[in-house]
Every structure is written in C-alpha cells, then in structure tokens.
Design a protein around this motif. Structure first.
Motif, short mmCIF file in Angstrom:
data_model
loop_
_atom_site.label_atom_id
_atom_site.label_comp_id
_atom_site.label_asym_id
_atom_site.label_seq_id
_atom_site.Cartn_x
_atom_site.Cartn_y
_atom_site.Cartn_z
N THR A 1 85.44 -25.59 -61.37
CA THR A 1 84.53 -26.43 -60.63
C THR A 1 83.54 -25.55 -59.89
N VAL A 2 82.28 -25.94 -59.92
CA VAL A 2 81.24 -25.20 -59.22
C VAL A 2 80.69 -26.06 -58.10
N THR A 3 80.58 -25.49 -56.91
CA THR A 3 79.97 -26.20 -55.79
C THR A 3 78.98 -25.28 -55.09
N SER A 4 77.97 -25.90 -54.50
CA SER A 4 76.99 -25.13 -53.75
C SER A 4 76.17 -26.08 -52.89
N GLU A 5 75.97 -25.71 -51.65
CA GLU A 5 75.05 -26.45 -50.80
C GLU A 5 73.64 -25.89 -50.94
N ASP A 6 73.50 -24.73 -51.56
CA ASP A 6 72.22 -24.04 -51.65
C ASP A 6 71.52 -24.22 -52.99
N CYS A 24 67.80 -22.24 -56.14
CA CYS A 24 67.95 -22.12 -54.70
C CYS A 24 66.54 -21.93 -54.14
N ALA A 25 66.08 -22.88 -53.33
CA ALA A 25 64.72 -22.83 -52.79
C ALA A 25 64.59 -21.85 -51.63
N SER A 26 65.67 -21.21 -51.26
CA SER A 26 65.67 -20.26 -50.15
C SER A 26 65.80 -18.83 -50.70
N GLU A 102 77.47 -14.53 -53.08
CA GLU A 102 76.42 -14.63 -52.07
C GLU A 102 75.22 -13.84 -52.55
N MET A 103 74.05 -14.49 -52.60
CA MET A 103 72.83 -13.87 -53.13
C MET A 103 71.73 -13.83 -52.09
N ARG A 104 70.96 -12.74 -52.11
CA ARG A 104 69.81 -12.57 -51.24
C ARG A 104 68.67 -12.01 -52.07
N ASN A 105 67.47 -12.49 -51.82
CA ASN A 105 66.33 -12.04 -52.61
C ASN A 105 65.16 -11.75 -51.70
N GLU A 106 64.93 -10.46 -51.44
CA GLU A 106 63.82 -10.08 -50.57
C GLU A 106 62.71 -9.34 -51.31
N ARG A 107 62.82 -9.24 -52.63
CA ARG A 107 61.84 -8.42 -53.36
C ARG A 107 60.56 -9.20 -53.66
N PRO A 108 59.41 -8.51 -53.64
CA PRO A 108 58.18 -9.17 -54.08
C PRO A 108 58.10 -9.14 -55.61
N SER A 109 57.53 -10.18 -56.17
CA SER A 109 57.32 -10.23 -57.61
C SER A 109 55.95 -9.63 -57.91
N HIS A 117 62.80 -17.66 -53.96
CA HIS A 117 63.83 -18.49 -54.57
C HIS A 117 64.67 -17.66 -55.55
N ILE A 118 65.82 -18.21 -55.90
CA ILE A 118 66.73 -17.57 -56.85
C ILE A 118 67.08 -18.64 -57.88
N GLU A 119 67.01 -18.29 -59.16
CA GLU A 119 67.35 -19.26 -60.20
C GLU A 119 68.25 -18.61 -61.25
N ILE A 120 69.29 -19.34 -61.65
CA ILE A 120 70.23 -18.88 -62.67
C ILE A 120 70.26 -19.91 -63.78
N SER A 121 70.08 -19.47 -65.02
CA SER A 121 70.13 -20.41 -66.13
C SER A 121 71.51 -20.46 -66.78
N LYS A 122 72.31 -19.41 -66.62
CA LYS A 122 73.64 -19.41 -67.23
C LYS A 122 74.56 -18.48 -66.44
#
Length: 142
Positions: A1-6, A24-26, A102-109, A117-122
C-alpha cells in the motif's frame, strides 16, 4: 500500500497504470510504502518524470520494532539518463515492514527556471515477503 499527503496519484504510479505519475507540488515530499508482511528488499527502481528528479532523498526502513532506520540516500544511487532519469538502489539486510522515502529538490533546472516540484512515473521495489505460511497453507515446508 502506498500513502502520501504530499504526492497526488501515488497509488497509480506504484501500480504501474500507464500515464499516471505521482506529483508533489512542493520542493519537499514523502512517500510511505507498507508491506502486508515483513519483507526483504533487494532493490529499488525509481523512474523520475522529465526533469523533476529529487536532488536529495533519504530511504528509511521500519522493522518490527516500529522504528525507522536510514538505509539509503541519493548518494547510494546509480542514475541513468538525463531527461526521465532512472535511479537504481541496492537493497538492505533488514526485515522491513514499511519504507519511507523523504525527498527534497532545491536544484535549478537548466531549461525551465527553478524546479519546485518532484514527479515520479514509476517506483518498483524488488524483494520477497517473509510470510511462508501463506504459500504453504500452514503446512511445514521441507
């Protein structure tokens, strides 16, 4: 089971439904993965969506004592590709009831300004469950 509030659509991402991705919009997000029985984790595969790979992440495993233990970080990953990168992590030698990422994304594209934001497709976790009773129907296995 996968759960996430983020993350939105976290369940679809893990179940492999084509076109779903967990978003994740954050700049900070957390995923929780529960196993029906204690499991041995042999590897983790993460397919990130386009340029939205988390720069920093920590993987925690929860054992039967209910305490989380840090088992992997992004420093342990092997990455393939730049757009839609794929991260590969080896498993660990601990019976695991739950995984927390737990994921954090501070890098510029380079081509779209700051990534917020952070996105995972699989997300694929390979291993085995320790509940042999379900396989043997309660009879001894020899």
């Amino acid at each position: 089971t996968v759960t996430s509030e983020d993350f939105v659509n976290a369940t679809g991402m893990v179940s492999g439904i084509k076109g779903y991705r967990a978003t994740c919009a954050s700049t900070i997000g957390e995923l929780l993965l529960d196993f029906p029985d204690p499991a041995e984790v042999n590897s983790i595969y993460i397919q990130w969506w386009k340029w939205s790979k988390a720069k920093h992440y920590d993987v925690y495993a929860m054992g039967s004592d209910g305490e989380y233990v840090l088992v992997k970080t992004q420093a342990d990953e092997r990455v393939e590709g730049r757009k839609n990168p794929r991260s590969f992590l080896d498993g660990w030698g601990m019976k695991t009831n739950r995984i927390k990422i737990e994921m954090r994304n501070e890098r510029p594209s380079n081509n779209e300004g700051p990534v917020n934001h952070i996105e995972i497709s699989k997300l694929i976790i390979k291993g085995r469950l320790y509940d042999y009773g379900a396989v043997s129907d309660g009879r001894p296995v020899t």
